[in-house]
Write a protein that holds these residues in place. Structure first.
Motif, mmCIF file in Angstrom:
data_model
loop_
_atom_site.group_PDB
_atom_site.id
_atom_site.type_symbol
_atom_site.label_atom_id
_atom_site.label_comp_id
_atom_site.label_asym_id
_atom_site.label_seq_id
_atom_site.Cartn_x
_atom_site.Cartn_y
_atom_site.Cartn_z
ATOM 1 N N PHE A 179 0.503 -1.522 -0.137
ATOM 2 C CA PHE A 179 -0.224 -0.230 0.035
ATOM 3 C C PHE A 179 0.565 1.692 -0.015
ATOM 4 O O PHE A 179 0.164 2.045 -0.765
ATOM 5 C CB PHE A 179 -1.178 -0.013 1.081
ATOM 6 C CG PHE A 179 -2.050 1.043 1.694
ATOM 7 C CD1 PHE A 179 -3.354 1.000 1.268
ATOM 8 C CD2 PHE A 179 -1.728 2.038 1.931
ATOM 9 C CE1 PHE A 179 -4.067 1.715 0.587
ATOM 10 C CE2 PHE A 179 -2.297 3.261 1.879
ATOM 11 C CZ PHE A 179 -3.728 2.709 1.221
ATOM 12 N N HIS A 180 1.994 1.446 1.130
ATOM 13 C CA HIS A 180 2.370 2.398 1.064
ATOM 14 C C HIS A 180 3.580 3.011 0.172
ATOM 15 O O HIS A 180 4.305 3.619 -0.625
ATOM 16 C CB HIS A 180 3.950 1.928 2.471
ATOM 17 C CG HIS A 180 2.661 2.800 3.529
ATOM 18 N ND1 HIS A 180 2.926 3.962 3.988
ATOM 19 C CD2 HIS A 180 2.757 1.840 4.862
ATOM 20 C CE1 HIS A 180 2.369 4.226 4.750
ATOM 21 N NE2 HIS A 180 2.090 2.692 5.422
ATOM 22 N N LEU A 181 3.845 1.163 -1.109
ATOM 23 C CA LEU A 181 4.870 1.440 -2.000
ATOM 24 C C LEU A 181 4.176 1.882 -3.738
ATOM 25 O O LEU A 181 4.591 2.201 -4.902
ATOM 26 C CB LEU A 181 5.402 0.247 -2.439
ATOM 27 C CG LEU A 181 6.330 -0.031 -1.469
ATOM 28 C CD1 LEU A 181 7.336 -1.661 -1.440
ATOM 29 C CD2 LEU A 181 7.606 0.712 -2.176
ATOM 30 N N GLY A 182 2.310 1.936 -3.518
ATOM 31 C CA GLY A 182 1.391 2.687 -3.971
ATOM 32 C C GLY A 182 1.205 1.456 -5.472
ATOM 33 O O GLY A 182 0.132 1.392 -6.171
ATOM 34 N N HIS A 183 1.058 0.298 -4.838
ATOM 35 C CA HIS A 183 0.867 -0.941 -5.023
ATOM 36 C C HIS A 183 -0.949 -1.368 -4.548
ATOM 37 O O HIS A 183 -0.983 -1.760 -3.768
ATOM 38 C CB HIS A 183 1.599 -1.648 -5.123
ATOM 39 C CG HIS A 183 2.560 -1.649 -5.972
ATOM 40 N ND1 HIS A 183 3.234 -1.038 -7.575
ATOM 41 C CD2 HIS A 183 3.952 -1.428 -5.263
ATOM 42 C CE1 HIS A 183 4.128 -0.945 -7.109
ATOM 43 N NE2 HIS A 183 4.968 -0.915 -6.467
ATOM 44 N N PRO A 184 -1.882 -1.213 -4.376
ATOM 45 C CA PRO A 184 -2.977 -1.121 -3.942
ATOM 46 C C PRO A 184 -3.550 -2.457 -4.421
ATOM 47 O O PRO A 184 -4.495 -3.079 -3.641
ATOM 48 C CB PRO A 184 -3.539 -0.323 -4.020
ATOM 49 C CG PRO A 184 -3.407 0.976 -5.225
ATOM 50 C CD PRO A 184 -2.086 0.654 -5.270
ATOM 51 N N GLN A 185 -3.429 -2.937 -5.600
ATOM 52 C CA GLN A 185 -3.847 -4.196 -5.922
ATOM 53 C C GLN A 185 -3.693 -5.607 -5.833
ATOM 54 O O GLN A 185 -3.494 -6.153 -5.079
ATOM 55 C CB GLN A 185 -4.016 -4.149 -7.466
ATOM 56 C CG GLN A 185 -4.350 -5.711 -8.356
ATOM 57 C CD GLN A 185 -6.034 -5.290 -8.551
ATOM 58 O OE1 GLN A 185 -6.540 -4.389 -7.871
ATOM 59 N NE2 GLN A 185 -6.604 -6.468 -6.893
ATOM 60 N N LYS A 186 -1.747 -4.811 -5.355
ATOM 61 C CA LYS A 186 -0.732 -5.961 -4.844
ATOM 62 C C LYS A 186 -1.174 -5.565 -2.843
ATOM 63 O O LYS A 186 -1.572 -7.276 -2.465
ATOM 64 C CB LYS A 186 0.427 -5.970 -4.712
ATOM 65 C CG LYS A 186 0.440 -6.468 -6.090
ATOM 66 C CD LYS A 186 2.539 -6.339 -6.130
ATOM 67 C CE LYS A 186 3.130 -6.025 -7.540
ATOM 68 N NZ LYS A 186 4.116 -5.872 -7.513
ATOM 69 N N ALA A 187 -2.149 -5.341 -2.412
ATOM 70 C CA ALA A 187 -2.043 -5.392 -1.144
ATOM 71 C C ALA A 187 -3.500 -5.905 -0.753
ATOM 72 O O ALA A 187 -3.970 -6.582 0.087
ATOM 73 C CB ALA A 187 -2.652 -3.533 -0.842
ATOM 74 N N ILE A 188 -4.625 -5.198 -1.898
ATOM 75 C CA ILE A 188 -5.794 -6.143 -1.605
ATOM 76 C C ILE A 188 -5.930 -7.524 -1.592
ATOM 77 O O ILE A 188 -6.457 -7.715 -0.626
ATOM 78 C CB ILE A 188 -6.541 -5.695 -3.432
ATOM 79 C CG1 ILE A 188 -7.273 -4.198 -2.423
ATOM 80 C CG2 ILE A 188 -8.013 -6.655 -3.075
ATOM 81 C CD1 ILE A 188 -7.679 -3.726 -3.871
ATOM 82 N N GLY A 189 -4.926 -8.348 -2.526
ATOM 83 C CA GLY A 189 -4.662 -9.774 -2.813
ATOM 84 C C GLY A 189 -3.419 -9.844 -1.645
ATOM 85 O O GLY A 189 -4.505 -10.853 -0.743
ATOM 86 N N HIS A 190 -2.964 -9.288 -0.727
ATOM 87 C CA HIS A 190 -2.948 -9.581 0.843
ATOM 88 C C HIS A 190 -3.635 -9.875 1.401
ATOM 89 O O HIS A 190 -3.608 -10.732 2.691
ATOM 90 C CB HIS A 190 -1.289 -8.809 0.945
ATOM 91 C CG HIS A 190 -0.020 -9.121 -0.040
ATOM 92 N ND1 HIS A 190 0.193 -10.552 0.141
ATOM 93 C CD2 HIS A 190 0.648 -8.463 -0.458
ATOM 94 C CE1 HIS A 190 1.327 -10.579 -1.436
ATOM 95 N NE2 HIS A 190 1.364 -8.829 -1.433
ATOM 96 N N TYR A 191 -3.840 -8.844 1.939
ATOM 97 C CA TYR A 191 -5.039 -8.283 2.576
ATOM 98 C C TYR A 191 -5.978 -10.270 3.087
ATOM 99 O O TYR A 191 -6.725 -10.370 3.928
ATOM 100 C CB TYR A 191 -5.864 -7.449 2.365
ATOM 101 C CG TYR A 191 -5.529 -6.070 3.431
ATOM 102 C CD1 TYR A 191 -4.333 -6.261 4.344
ATOM 103 C CD2 TYR A 191 -5.415 -5.238 2.372
ATOM 104 C CE1 TYR A 191 -3.372 -4.899 4.421
ATOM 105 C CE2 TYR A 191 -4.560 -3.806 2.657
ATOM 106 C CZ TYR A 191 -3.328 -4.029 3.735
ATOM 107 O OH TYR A 191 -2.244 -2.824 3.764
ATOM 108 N N LYS A 192 -6.855 -9.677 1.129
ATOM 109 C CA LYS A 192 -7.841 -11.196 1.222
ATOM 110 C C LYS A 192 -7.130 -12.281 1.969
ATOM 111 O O LYS A 192 -7.864 -13.442 2.378
ATOM 112 C CB LYS A 192 -7.812 -10.928 0.088
ATOM 113 C CG LYS A 192 -8.803 -10.382 -0.278
ATOM 114 C CD LYS A 192 -9.461 -10.011 -2.078
ATOM 115 C CE LYS A 192 -10.473 -9.100 -2.082
ATOM 116 N NZ LYS A 192 -10.655 -9.269 -3.965
ATOM 117 N N GLU A 193 -5.648 -12.812 1.506
ATOM 118 C CA GLU A 193 -5.351 -13.957 1.651
ATOM 119 C C GLU A 193 -4.858 -14.088 3.485
ATOM 120 O O GLU A 193 -5.143 -15.216 4.062
ATOM 121 C CB GLU A 193 -3.358 -14.088 1.410
ATOM 122 C CG GLU A 193 -3.152 -15.305 1.698
ATOM 123 C CD GLU A 193 -1.704 -15.110 1.205
ATOM 124 O OE1 GLU A 193 -1.315 -15.886 0.841
ATOM 125 O OE2 GLU A 193 -1.091 -14.556 0.478
ATOM 126 N N ALA A 194 -5.036 -12.505 4.311
ATOM 127 C CA ALA A 194 -4.635 -12.185 5.513
ATOM 128 C C ALA A 194 -6.228 -13.496 6.226
ATOM 129 O O ALA A 194 -6.320 -13.817 7.057
ATOM 130 C CB ALA A 194 -4.362 -11.735 6.055
#
Length: 365
Positions: free
Chosen positions: A282-297
């Motif tokens: 998220f901080h690196l400006g990649h919200p799509q990747k952040a969404i994937g990691h949060y869903k996995e969490a």
């Protein structure tokens, strides 16, 4: 208990005292101090610390006078305060009585028990911290006993909500225990202590200092083949990097931690790291990747029992934030005066290690 045969007088003073007694004259100040000292020590030894303290205080030399038995005097006064459950004064006196580290250690341990009974974990943790240092100095305690006190101190530190107070009690005894590992080589204990030192500095928010401890701990756990503990160290290292603003390094170390937790089957560690990895992306400006990691969490969280409800709510909030940010980037929200992303942290993330327990057959984790 320490007793004195003649107090702090010189040979000439002692002869004068004997001459005065033979002539029926009054006793000299030196003899009176010696009697008060021995009476006080006897009262403390017999379980009457209040009465003993009165006499011990009378046995102190006057200002400007020398005293050769001050170490024993401080020790006995400390014992009296200990009997009165006045631990701060007792510990102050034991600190002046060099060579009595074992007694000081036991006093610190008694103080810790009292503070725990009084529901004061901060004071109890500090007392245990000081106890471990005295135990190491005295060399009257075995590694297993010291490790047990350190583990208890660490456990208490984790229950303290204030980060400054939590960290204040932790690093010093762990540093002392590293010296013990040097004297009695135990690589597993050393790795656990290195890991806990890093975690303690994270709690202190001394993230720059923590980096070195995290790297050393990860390397040693790797050499020992402890994959799960190595993952914990990478997780701690990633968190420290994120707090220092180095989100690329944070993401890289979170990925190392995630693989280590997968290799060791640690689902609890996996979801925590996925949350941290989402924040880094998220901080690196990649919200799509952040969404994937949060869903996995969240998926991993569904397989973990006894996890606080607040943890799931926190991840859901971050996921929602990331989705909104993604929509904003696609132009579906107003560019001005609308929603703005909020900082995302993983302040909960801190992995500590349980110190190995020493037994007659060796060390066990």
């Amino acid at each position: 208990m320490r007793f004195s045969g003649h107090g702090a007088g010189t040979g000439e003073e002692e002869q004068e005292e004997r001459n005065g007694q033979a002539q029926g004259g009054p006793a000299s100040p030196g003899l009176r101090r010696a009697c008060a000292f021995n009476l006080g020590a006897a009262y403390v030894e017999s379980g009457k610390p209040k009465k003993g303290l009165e006499f011990l205080l009378q046995s102190q030399p006057s200002e400007g006078e020398s005293g050769e038995d001050l170490e024993d005097l401080y020790f006995n006064i400390g014992a009296a305060h200990e009997g009165l459950r006045d631990f701060p004064k007792a510990l102050e006196c034991f600190g002046k009585a060099t060579g009595h580290a074992a007694r000081a250690a036991r006093c610190f341990l008694d103080a810790a028990q009292t503070y725990m009974s009084a529901a004061s974990p901060e004071a109890a943790a500090v007392a245990l911290s000081r106890a471990s240092g005295s135990m190491l100095q005295s060399r009257c305690f075995g590694p297993a006993e010291i490790a047990g006190v350190l583990a208890q101190c660490r456990s208490l530190c984790e229950s303290i909500p204030d980060p400054a107070l939590r960290g204040n009690a932790a690093p010093q005894p762990l540093l002392s225990a590293l010296a013990l590992c040097g004297a009695e080589p135990d690589r597993r204990r050393e790795a656990a202590l290195l890991q806990n030192l890093g975690a303690a500095h994270n709690a202190l928010r001394s993230f720059g200092t923590a980096l070195g401890w995290h790297r050393r701990a990860a390397a040693l756990h790797s050499a020992l083949g402890n994959r799960r503990a190595q993952g914990q160290c990478f997780g701690n290292l990633a968190y420290a990097c994120s707090q220092l603003g180095n989100h690329e390094a944070a993401a890289e170390n979170y990925l190392h931690a995630l693989q280590a937790f997968r290799d060791s089957g640690d689902v609890q560690g996996q979801w925590q790291v996925c949350e941290g990895l989402g924040s880094a992306c998220f901080h690196l400006g990649h919200p799509q990747k952040a969404i994937g990691h949060y869903k996995e969490a969240l998926t991993l969280l569904s397989h973990c029992q006894d996890t606080p409800r607040s943890a799931r709510e926190r991840v859901v909030h971050k996921l929602t934030d990331a989705i909104q940010h993604q929509l904003c980037l696609r132009g579906r929200l107003s560019r001005r005066g609308g929603w703005a992303p909020t900082p995302q942290d993983s302040d909960h993330l801190r992995f500590c290690s349980t110190l190995p327990h020493t037994s007659k057959t060796g060390s066990e984790v």
